[in-house]
Motif scaffolding. Structure first.
Motif, short mmCIF file in Angstrom:
data_model
loop_
_atom_site.label_atom_id
_atom_site.label_comp_id
_atom_site.label_asym_id
_atom_site.label_seq_id
_atom_site.Cartn_x
_atom_site.Cartn_y
_atom_site.Cartn_z
N GLU A 98 25.06 44.57 -32.50
CA GLU A 98 26.48 44.26 -32.66
C GLU A 98 27.18 44.17 -31.31
OE1 GLU A 98 28.26 43.66 -35.44
OE2 GLU A 98 26.63 43.96 -36.87
N LYS A 99 26.74 45.03 -30.38
CA LYS A 99 27.45 45.12 -29.10
C LYS A 99 26.92 44.19 -28.03
CE LYS A 99 29.96 49.32 -28.87
NZ LYS A 99 30.56 50.20 -27.87
N LEU A 100 25.62 43.93 -28.03
CA LEU A 100 25.05 43.19 -26.90
C LEU A 100 24.01 42.14 -27.28
CD1 LEU A 100 24.93 43.07 -23.68
CD2 LEU A 100 22.89 44.48 -23.91
N VAL A 139 16.86 54.39 -24.25
CA VAL A 139 16.16 53.11 -24.22
C VAL A 139 15.12 53.16 -23.11
CG1 VAL A 139 16.36 50.62 -23.96
CG2 VAL A 139 18.18 51.90 -25.08
N GLN A 140 13.86 53.09 -23.46
CA GLN A 140 12.81 53.24 -22.45
C GLN A 140 12.38 51.91 -21.86
OE1 GLN A 140 10.12 55.63 -24.76
NE2 GLN A 140 10.74 57.47 -23.67
N GLY A 149 24.33 50.99 -19.62
CA GLY A 149 25.73 50.93 -19.21
C GLY A 149 26.70 51.04 -20.38
N LEU A 150 26.27 50.56 -21.54
CA LEU A 150 27.10 50.64 -22.74
C LEU A 150 27.00 52.01 -23.43
CD1 LEU A 150 26.40 47.13 -24.32
CD2 LEU A 150 28.62 47.95 -23.54
N ILE A 157 18.79 43.54 -19.62
CA ILE A 157 19.30 43.98 -20.92
C ILE A 157 19.22 45.50 -21.04
CG2 ILE A 157 18.88 43.88 -23.42
CD1 ILE A 157 17.80 40.96 -22.83
N GLU A 158 18.09 46.05 -20.57
CA GLU A 158 17.91 47.50 -20.58
C GLU A 158 19.03 48.19 -19.79
OE1 GLU A 158 13.90 48.45 -19.37
OE2 GLU A 158 14.51 50.50 -18.87
#
Lengths: 80, 80
Positions: free
Chosen positions: B63-65, A33-34, A27-28, A21-22
């Motif tokens: 919202e996105k993931l 985000v650590q 990628g998005l 998920i990280e």
């Protein structure tokens, strides 16, 4: 009576799902985000009105089924 | 900054996993369980110190993931 049980991985236990998920968040385009750790939440409705008994019962449910206490922690919260 | 995101199924959305857990709890002898709904929790660590910005960013991530907003609700909580 409503209660919420949150089950999370203990510190040090590898979480490949959280890592995936990280990576996806990066990628998005989400910078900064650590770390991401994924856990489970159970919203349980119980009959009976005594919150002390309910909490003890929910902790037994965690020990027996909801959590794997070797690798997971749990927290029980009575909502109403 | 640490935050917790809780993703739960909307009311009315079928939750076979929750139902299976409910059945297992009854099988283990836990009486009085009226319903179980399972959801997900994400513990996210973010760089940056502004909680308002962080909360907005986390809502965009949901919202996105992190959540399927057709069938799921999410709640973002800044821990510290």
């Amino acid at each position: 009576m409503k209660a919420r049980v949150i089950v999370t991985l203990k510190n040090g236990v590898l979480d490949p799902q959280g890592q995936a998920i990280e990576g996806s968040l990066e990628g998005l385009g989400f910078a900064g985000v650590q770390s991401v750790r994924q856990g489970k939440v159970f919203d349980v409705e119980l009959s009976g009105a005594d919150s002390v008994t309910a909490k003890a019962e929910l902790e037994r449910m965690c020990e027996k089924l909801l959590a794997n206490t070797v690798i997971e922690n749990y927290a029980v919260e009575i909502i109403d």
